[in-house]
Design a protein around this motif. Structure first.
Motif, PDB file in Angstrom:
ATOM      1  N   TYR A 173       0.861  -1.203   0.000  1.00  0.00           N
ATOM      2  CA  TYR A 173       0.000   0.000   0.000  1.00  0.00           C
ATOM      3  C   TYR A 173       0.891   1.245   0.000  1.00  0.00           C
ATOM      4  O   TYR A 173       2.013   1.211   0.524  1.00  0.00           O
ATOM      5  N   PRO A 174       0.381   2.371  -0.523  1.00  0.00           N
ATOM      6  CA  PRO A 174       1.170   3.623  -0.538  1.00  0.00           C
ATOM      7  C   PRO A 174       1.107   4.324   0.818  1.00  0.00           C
ATOM      8  O   PRO A 174       0.508   5.390   0.959  1.00  0.00           O
ATOM      9  N   PHE A 175       1.763   3.710   1.808  1.00  0.00           N
ATOM     10  CA  PHE A 175       1.683   4.227   3.183  1.00  0.00           C
ATOM     11  C   PHE A 175       2.209   5.648   3.301  1.00  0.00           C
ATOM     12  O   PHE A 175       1.727   6.419   4.124  1.00  0.00           O
ATOM     13  N   ASN A 176       3.213   6.019   2.490  1.00  0.00           N
ATOM     14  CA  ASN A 176       3.758   7.371   2.613  1.00  0.00           C
ATOM     15  C   ASN A 176       2.818   8.420   2.021  1.00  0.00           C
ATOM     16  O   ASN A 176       2.632   9.487   2.601  1.00  0.00           O
ATOM     17  N   GLN A 177       2.241   8.097   0.865  1.00  0.00           N
ATOM     18  CA  GLN A 177       1.318   9.040   0.235  1.00  0.00           C
ATOM     19  C   GLN A 177      -0.010   9.107   0.993  1.00  0.00           C
ATOM     20  O   GLN A 177      -0.717  10.104   0.917  1.00  0.00           O
ATOM     21  N   ASN A 178      -0.385   8.015   1.671  1.00  0.00           N
ATOM     22  CA  ASN A 178      -1.671   7.941   2.365  1.00  0.00           C
ATOM     23  C   ASN A 178      -1.441   7.464   3.801  1.00  0.00           C
ATOM     24  O   ASN A 178      -1.703   6.313   4.146  1.00  0.00           O
ATOM     25  N   PRO A 179      -0.948   8.380   4.675  1.00  0.00           N
ATOM     26  CA  PRO A 179      -0.593   7.979   6.049  1.00  0.00           C
ATOM     27  C   PRO A 179      -1.783   7.415   6.835  1.00  0.00           C
ATOM     28  O   PRO A 179      -1.577   6.691   7.816  1.00  0.00           O
ATOM     29  N   GLU A 180      -2.995   7.714   6.414  1.00  0.00           N
ATOM     30  CA  GLU A 180      -4.171   7.163   7.107  1.00  0.00           C
ATOM     31  C   GLU A 180      -4.240   5.636   6.985  1.00  0.00           C
ATOM     32  O   GLU A 180      -5.003   4.986   7.702  1.00  0.00           O
ATOM     33  N   LEU A 181      -3.412   5.082   6.088  1.00  0.00           N
ATOM     34  CA  LEU A 181      -3.392   3.620   5.937  1.00  0.00           C
ATOM     35  C   LEU A 181      -2.519   2.936   6.987  1.00  0.00           C
ATOM     36  O   LEU A 181      -2.502   1.708   7.073  1.00  0.00           O
ATOM     37  N   ARG A 182      -1.798   3.739   7.765  1.00  0.00           N
ATOM     38  CA  ARG A 182      -0.876   3.146   8.743  1.00  0.00           C
ATOM     39  C   ARG A 182      -1.619   2.637   9.965  1.00  0.00           C
ATOM     40  O   ARG A 182      -1.578   3.230  11.042  1.00  0.00           O
ATOM     41  N   ASN A 183      -2.316   1.542   9.808  1.00  0.00           N
ATOM     42  CA  ASN A 183      -2.983   0.911  10.946  1.00  0.00           C
ATOM     43  C   ASN A 183      -3.140  -0.582  10.673  1.00  0.00           C
ATOM     44  O   ASN A 183      -2.881  -1.053   9.570  1.00  0.00           O
ATOM     45  N   GLU A 184      -3.580  -1.315  11.695  1.00  0.00           N
ATOM     46  CA  GLU A 184      -3.626  -2.782  11.642  1.00  0.00           C
ATOM     47  C   GLU A 184      -4.494  -3.314  10.499  1.00  0.00           C
ATOM     48  O   GLU A 184      -4.250  -4.405   9.983  1.00  0.00           O
ATOM     49  N   VAL A 185      -5.532  -2.550  10.130  1.00  0.00           N
ATOM     50  CA  VAL A 185      -6.416  -3.029   9.055  1.00  0.00           C
ATOM     51  C   VAL A 185      -5.597  -3.236   7.776  1.00  0.00           C
ATOM     52  O   VAL A 185      -5.639  -4.301   7.148  1.00  0.00           O
TER      53      VAL A 185
END
Ligand code: MTE
Ligand code: MO
Length: 169
Positions: free
Chosen positions: A141-153
Protein backbone atom coordinates in the motif's frame (compact mmCIF):
# COMPACT_ATOMS: atom_id res chain seq x y z
CA UNK A 1 -29.49 -10.99 -49.12
CA UNK A 2 -29.98 -7.29 -49.53
CA UNK A 3 -27.00 -5.12 -50.26
CA UNK A 4 -27.31 -3.82 -46.73
CA UNK A 5 -27.00 -7.32 -45.19
CA UNK A 6 -24.17 -8.28 -47.56
CA UNK A 7 -22.22 -5.33 -46.24
CA UNK A 8 -23.15 -5.39 -42.57
CA UNK A 9 -23.05 -9.08 -41.68
CA UNK A 10 -19.32 -9.43 -42.54
CA UNK A 11 -18.58 -6.16 -40.75
CA UNK A 12 -20.38 -7.40 -37.63
CA UNK A 13 -18.54 -10.74 -37.79
CA UNK A 14 -15.15 -9.02 -37.96
CA UNK A 15 -16.16 -6.67 -35.16
CA UNK A 16 -17.35 -9.39 -32.78
CA UNK A 17 -14.28 -11.54 -33.49
CA UNK A 18 -11.99 -8.65 -32.55
CA UNK A 19 -13.95 -8.05 -29.33
CA UNK A 20 -13.72 -11.74 -28.42
CA UNK A 21 -9.94 -11.76 -28.85
CA UNK A 22 -9.36 -8.28 -27.42
CA UNK A 23 -8.04 -9.66 -24.12
CA UNK A 24 -5.67 -12.59 -23.99
CA UNK A 25 -2.80 -13.64 -21.82
CA UNK A 26 0.09 -15.79 -22.95
CA UNK A 27 1.35 -18.96 -21.31
CA UNK A 28 3.99 -18.57 -18.60
CA UNK A 29 7.43 -19.58 -19.91
CA UNK A 30 9.13 -19.59 -16.51
CA UNK A 31 8.30 -20.47 -12.88
CA UNK A 32 4.69 -19.61 -12.07
CA UNK A 33 4.69 -17.03 -9.26
CA UNK A 34 1.00 -16.18 -9.16
CA UNK A 35 -2.36 -17.84 -9.76
CA UNK A 36 -5.45 -15.67 -10.14
CA UNK A 37 -8.65 -17.66 -9.61
CA UNK A 38 -12.34 -17.06 -9.11
CA UNK A 39 -14.23 -14.39 -11.03
CA UNK A 40 -11.83 -14.02 -13.98
CA UNK A 41 -12.74 -14.21 -17.67
CA UNK A 42 -9.28 -14.17 -19.29
CA UNK A 43 -7.47 -17.41 -18.41
CA UNK A 44 -4.53 -19.51 -19.57
CA UNK A 45 -4.94 -22.69 -17.52
CA UNK A 46 -8.43 -24.08 -16.98
CA UNK A 47 -10.35 -21.43 -15.08
CA UNK A 48 -7.30 -19.62 -13.74
CA UNK A 49 -4.70 -17.13 -14.94
CA UNK A 50 -1.06 -18.03 -14.27
CA UNK A 51 1.76 -15.46 -14.25
CA UNK A 52 5.52 -15.71 -14.29
CA UNK A 53 7.80 -12.76 -13.50
CA UNK A 54 8.12 -11.60 -17.12
CA UNK A 55 4.33 -11.48 -17.52
CA UNK A 56 3.96 -9.40 -14.33
CA UNK A 57 6.71 -7.08 -15.51
CA UNK A 58 5.11 -6.69 -18.95
CA UNK A 59 2.24 -4.83 -17.27
CA UNK A 60 2.49 -1.08 -16.63
CA UNK A 61 4.93 -0.75 -13.70
CA UNK A 62 4.37 1.50 -10.71
CA UNK A 63 7.26 2.61 -8.49
CA UNK A 64 6.67 3.71 -4.91
CA UNK A 65 9.01 4.85 -2.13
CA UNK A 66 7.55 3.72 1.14
CA UNK A 67 8.34 3.13 4.78
CA UNK A 68 6.70 0.02 6.23
CA UNK A 69 6.64 -1.63 9.67
CA UNK A 70 8.67 -4.52 8.19
CA UNK A 71 11.69 -2.69 6.78
CA UNK A 72 14.41 -0.36 8.09
CA UNK A 73 14.16 2.97 6.31
CA UNK A 74 12.43 3.87 3.05
CA UNK A 75 12.30 1.19 0.37
CA UNK A 76 11.52 1.45 -3.31
CA UNK A 77 9.00 -1.14 -4.47
CA UNK A 78 8.12 -1.80 -8.10
CA UNK A 79 5.31 -3.82 -9.62
CA UNK A 80 1.98 -3.63 -11.41
CA UNK A 81 -0.96 -1.88 -9.78
CA UNK A 82 -3.29 -4.64 -8.64
CA UNK A 83 -6.16 -2.95 -10.49
CA UNK A 84 -4.22 -3.22 -13.78
CA UNK A 85 -3.30 -6.85 -13.08
CA UNK A 86 -6.93 -7.75 -12.41
CA UNK A 87 -8.20 -5.81 -15.42
CA UNK A 88 -5.78 -7.84 -17.57
CA UNK A 89 -7.59 -11.02 -16.56
CA UNK A 90 -11.08 -9.57 -16.87
CA UNK A 91 -11.70 -9.84 -13.13
CA UNK A 92 -15.05 -8.67 -11.77
CA UNK A 93 -15.68 -9.06 -8.06
CA UNK A 94 -16.26 -7.14 -4.86
CA UNK A 95 -13.55 -8.69 -2.72
CA UNK A 96 -10.09 -10.20 -3.13
CA UNK A 97 -8.43 -12.90 -1.09
CA UNK A 98 -4.62 -12.90 -1.04
CA UNK A 99 -3.15 -16.28 -0.13
CA UNK A 100 0.49 -16.55 0.93
CA UNK A 101 3.00 -19.39 0.62
CA UNK A 102 2.78 -19.89 4.41
CA UNK A 103 -1.02 -20.19 4.01
CA UNK A 104 -1.62 -16.87 5.69
CA UNK A 105 -4.51 -15.22 3.85
CA UNK A 106 -6.27 -11.88 4.05
CA UNK A 107 -9.26 -10.36 2.30
CA UNK A 108 -9.20 -6.93 0.69
CA UNK A 109 -12.24 -5.00 -0.53
CA UNK A 110 -12.11 -4.25 -4.28
CA UNK A 111 -12.56 -0.57 -3.32
CA UNK A 112 -8.98 -0.48 -1.95
CA UNK A 113 -7.42 -1.07 -5.38
CA UNK A 114 -9.56 1.68 -6.92
CA UNK A 115 -8.97 4.17 -4.11
CA UNK A 116 -5.19 3.65 -3.75
CA UNK A 117 -2.22 2.68 -5.91
CA UNK A 118 -1.86 -0.73 -4.25
CA UNK A 119 0.80 -2.73 -6.07
CA UNK A 120 1.84 -6.36 -6.20
CA UNK A 121 5.53 -5.68 -5.80
CA UNK A 122 7.95 -7.89 -7.73
CA UNK A 123 11.05 -5.86 -6.80
CA UNK A 124 12.46 -4.10 -3.74
CA UNK A 125 15.14 -1.50 -4.51
CA UNK A 126 15.37 -2.94 -8.01
CA UNK A 127 15.98 -6.54 -6.98
CA UNK A 128 13.59 -9.47 -7.00
CA UNK A 129 12.72 -10.66 -3.48
CA UNK A 130 13.56 -14.09 -2.13
CA UNK A 131 11.03 -15.94 0.01
CA UNK A 132 13.30 -15.14 2.96
CA UNK A 133 12.89 -11.44 2.13
CA UNK A 134 9.08 -11.75 2.03
CA UNK A 135 9.04 -12.34 -1.73
CA UNK A 136 8.57 -13.14 -4.46
CA UNK A 137 5.38 -11.04 -4.40
CA UNK A 138 4.37 -8.52 -1.73
CA UNK A 139 1.18 -6.42 -1.52
CA UNK A 140 2.36 -2.83 -0.95
CA UNK A 141 0.00 0.00 0.00
CA UNK A 142 1.17 3.62 -0.54
CA UNK A 143 1.68 4.23 3.18
CA UNK A 144 3.76 7.37 2.61
CA UNK A 145 1.32 9.04 0.23
CA UNK A 146 -1.67 7.94 2.37
CA UNK A 147 -0.59 7.98 6.05
CA UNK A 148 -4.17 7.16 7.11
CA UNK A 149 -3.39 3.62 5.94
CA UNK A 150 -0.88 3.15 8.74
CA UNK A 151 -2.98 0.91 10.95
CA UNK A 152 -3.63 -2.78 11.64
CA UNK A 153 -6.42 -3.03 9.06
CA UNK A 154 -4.07 -2.26 6.14
CA UNK A 155 -1.06 -3.97 7.71
CA UNK A 156 -3.13 -7.14 7.85
CA UNK A 157 -3.93 -6.79 4.13
CA UNK A 158 -0.23 -6.28 3.31
CA UNK A 159 0.31 -9.92 2.47
CA UNK A 160 3.86 -10.98 1.62
CA UNK A 161 4.92 -14.20 -0.11
CA UNK A 162 1.71 -14.01 -2.15
CA UNK A 163 1.02 -17.04 -4.33
CA UNK A 164 -2.66 -16.63 -5.22
CA UNK A 165 -5.33 -13.99 -5.62
CA UNK A 166 -8.90 -15.25 -5.42
CA UNK A 167 -11.43 -12.87 -6.97
CA UNK A 168 -14.61 -13.24 -4.92
CA UNK A 169 -18.06 -12.22 -6.21
N1 MTE B 1 2.59 -13.91 4.25
C1 MTE B 1 2.17 -13.28 5.36
N2 MTE B 1 1.80 -11.97 5.27
C2 MTE B 1 1.36 -11.31 6.38
C3 MTE B 1 1.23 -11.97 7.60
C4 MTE B 1 1.63 -13.35 7.64
O1 MTE B 1 1.59 -14.01 8.68
N3 MTE B 1 2.10 -13.95 6.51
N4 MTE B 1 0.67 -11.28 8.68
C5 MTE B 1 -0.17 -10.10 8.37
C6 MTE B 1 -0.67 -9.34 9.52
S1 MTE B 1 -2.07 -9.87 10.31
C7 MTE B 1 -0.09 -8.17 9.90
S2 MTE B 1 -0.69 -7.17 11.12
C8 MTE B 1 1.19 -7.87 9.37
C9 MTE B 1 2.07 -8.35 10.51
O2 MTE B 1 3.34 -7.86 10.44
P1 MTE B 1 4.32 -8.25 11.64
O3 MTE B 1 4.34 -9.76 11.71
O4 MTE B 1 5.60 -7.65 11.25
O5 MTE B 1 3.72 -7.64 12.88
O6 MTE B 1 1.56 -8.56 8.15
C10 MTE B 1 0.56 -9.21 7.41
N5 MTE B 1 1.05 -9.97 6.28
MO1 MO C 1 -2.46 -8.33 12.02
Amino acid sequence: MTGFARFFIPVLMVFSASVATAQQIEQPQDTVLLTISGEVSVTNADDTALFDLAMLEALDQHVTDVETPWHDGPQQFTGPRIIDLLNAVGAAGSELRFVAINDYAANMPWDDIEAFDVILATRQNGETMSVRDKGPLFVIYPFNQNPELRNEVYYGRSVWQVKEIQVLP
